[in-house]
Design a protein around this motif. Structure first.
Motif, mmCIF file in Angstrom:
data_model
loop_
_atom_site.group_PDB
_atom_site.id
_atom_site.type_symbol
_atom_site.label_atom_id
_atom_site.label_comp_id
_atom_site.label_asym_id
_atom_site.label_seq_id
_atom_site.Cartn_x
_atom_site.Cartn_y
_atom_site.Cartn_z
ATOM 1 N N LEU A 32 0.829 -1.208 0.000
ATOM 2 C CA LEU A 32 0.000 0.000 0.000
ATOM 3 C C LEU A 32 0.861 1.255 0.000
ATOM 4 O O LEU A 32 0.548 2.241 -0.679
ATOM 5 C CB LEU A 32 -0.920 -0.001 1.225
ATOM 6 C CG LEU A 32 -2.108 -0.963 1.186
ATOM 7 C CD1 LEU A 32 -2.822 -0.971 2.534
ATOM 8 C CD2 LEU A 32 -3.090 -0.575 0.070
ATOM 9 N N ALA A 33 1.976 1.201 0.732
ATOM 10 C CA ALA A 33 2.851 2.370 0.821
ATOM 11 C C ALA A 33 3.452 2.737 -0.529
ATOM 12 O O ALA A 33 3.746 3.914 -0.782
ATOM 13 C CB ALA A 33 3.960 2.108 1.836
ATOM 14 N N ARG A 34 3.622 1.732 -1.388
ATOM 15 C CA ARG A 34 4.154 2.035 -2.723
ATOM 16 C C ARG A 34 3.049 2.118 -3.778
ATOM 17 O O ARG A 34 3.325 2.125 -4.976
ATOM 18 C CB ARG A 34 5.230 1.014 -3.126
ATOM 19 C CG ARG A 34 4.778 -0.409 -3.273
ATOM 20 C CD ARG A 34 5.959 -1.378 -3.403
ATOM 21 N NE ARG A 34 5.526 -2.749 -3.651
ATOM 22 C CZ ARG A 34 5.450 -3.316 -4.851
ATOM 23 N NH1 ARG A 34 5.795 -2.615 -5.928
ATOM 24 N NH2 ARG A 34 5.050 -4.563 -5.004
ATOM 25 N N GLY A 35 1.801 2.144 -3.312
ATOM 26 C CA GLY A 35 0.665 2.338 -4.210
ATOM 27 C C GLY A 35 0.290 1.136 -5.035
ATOM 28 O O GLY A 35 -0.335 1.275 -6.098
ATOM 29 N N GLN A 36 0.619 -0.071 -4.557
ATOM 30 C CA GLN A 36 0.331 -1.289 -5.300
ATOM 31 C C GLN A 36 -0.845 -2.051 -4.681
ATOM 32 O O GLN A 36 -0.974 -2.130 -3.456
ATOM 33 C CB GLN A 36 1.570 -2.197 -5.317
ATOM 34 C CG GLN A 36 2.741 -1.613 -6.080
ATOM 35 C CD GLN A 36 2.455 -1.463 -7.558
ATOM 36 O OE1 GLN A 36 1.966 -2.386 -8.212
ATOM 37 N NE2 GLN A 36 2.763 -0.294 -8.099
ATOM 38 N N TYR A 37 -1.694 -2.604 -5.552
ATOM 39 C CA TYR A 37 -2.807 -3.468 -5.150
ATOM 40 C C TYR A 37 -3.712 -2.773 -4.126
ATOM 41 O O TYR A 37 -4.168 -3.389 -3.148
ATOM 42 C CB TYR A 37 -2.292 -4.806 -4.591
ATOM 43 C CG TYR A 37 -1.153 -5.395 -5.389
ATOM 44 C CD1 TYR A 37 -1.273 -5.614 -6.762
ATOM 45 C CD2 TYR A 37 0.048 -5.736 -4.778
ATOM 46 C CE1 TYR A 37 -0.232 -6.151 -7.509
ATOM 47 C CE2 TYR A 37 1.100 -6.272 -5.506
ATOM 48 C CZ TYR A 37 0.961 -6.470 -6.867
ATOM 49 O OH TYR A 37 2.008 -6.999 -7.584
ATOM 50 N N VAL A 38 -3.962 -1.502 -4.359
ATOM 51 C CA VAL A 38 -4.731 -0.705 -3.401
ATOM 52 C C VAL A 38 -6.147 -1.251 -3.246
ATOM 53 O O VAL A 38 -6.666 -1.334 -2.128
ATOM 54 C CB VAL A 38 -4.764 0.777 -3.839
ATOM 55 C CG1 VAL A 38 -5.679 1.580 -2.917
ATOM 56 C CG2 VAL A 38 -3.351 1.359 -3.840
#
Length: 214
Positions: A161-167
């Motif tokens: 989530l911190a890297r904007g993946q699979y939100v």
């Protein structure tokens, strides 16, 4: 070492292999994490000094190829025909016999055919609908030691989530069906193997185990 990866394709509705080339990534954070994983794994292998290694869930074959290049007697299996086809391609390109790879589900491991001094099963159990059956299958083929690892939760999903993946999936990597904290994974595995050592390369839990009867 550069290899071809599956790119996150699905086989029988299951995401197989690596969706992302974590081994060849130039991202400094990914490189740092993979260096930590490799260090933990290599330390465990050096401690066990195995005569033979069988990687269960080998994907595209990265580690088996590495170990063969280092002079170790290593082979691998995976349930995915697609991944094993890629692993054999990678083997040829790295001058390793493609016969070191075969199609076999963890559930179908055979005591006579698949036994090895060291069984490595990294990043597999989180993909299984029945991880207990997977652990029981591993019991059949572990000669002296087992190295097993899974993503450490909720850290894994949080980092995604911190890297904007699979939100939309709350950070859950496609294909991950099971989620364990470090303590929960130790508790689970300790029912089936004696745990000798624990390492926590961010963001994984990695265990060095042996059968109860050794």
């Amino acid at each position: 070492m550069s290899i071809k990866i599956s790119g996150g394709v699905k086989e029988e509705g299951i995401v197989v292999g690596n969706a992302y080339d974590k081994y060849g990534s130039r991202n400094p954070i990914v490189k740092w994490m993979m260096d930590g994983f490799e260090s933990a794994l290599s330390n465990f292998i050096n401690e066990t000094a195995p005569l033979s290694i069988h990687e269960v869930g080998c994907g595209e074959g990265y580690w088996v190829l590495r170990w063969n290049k280092e002079g170790l007697n290593a082979r691998g299996c995976d349930f995915s025909n697609h991944c094993i086809d890629i692993a054999k391609e990678n083997a040829i390109s790295h001058e390793v016999p493609p016969s070191q790879f075969e199609v076999c589900s963890i559930y179908d491991l055979d005591k006579e055919r698949d036994v090895a001094d060291l069984i490595v099963c990294c990043e597999v159990l989180e993909h299984l609908e029945d991880p207990v059956a997977g652990l029981m299958a591993l019991q059949r083929v572990v000669g002296k030691h087992l190295i097993i690892s899974v993503p450490r939760e909720p850290l894994w999903c949080g980092l995604n989530l911190a890297r904007g993946q699979y939100v939309s999936q709350w950070g859950n990597t496609p294909g991950h069906l099971q989620h364990w904290s470090k303590s929960a994974f130790i508790q689970l595995v300790s029912k089936y193997f004696e745990i000798e050592k624990v390492k926590s390369p961010l963001p994984w839990t990695m265990l060095l185990c042996r059968p109860f009867d050794l």
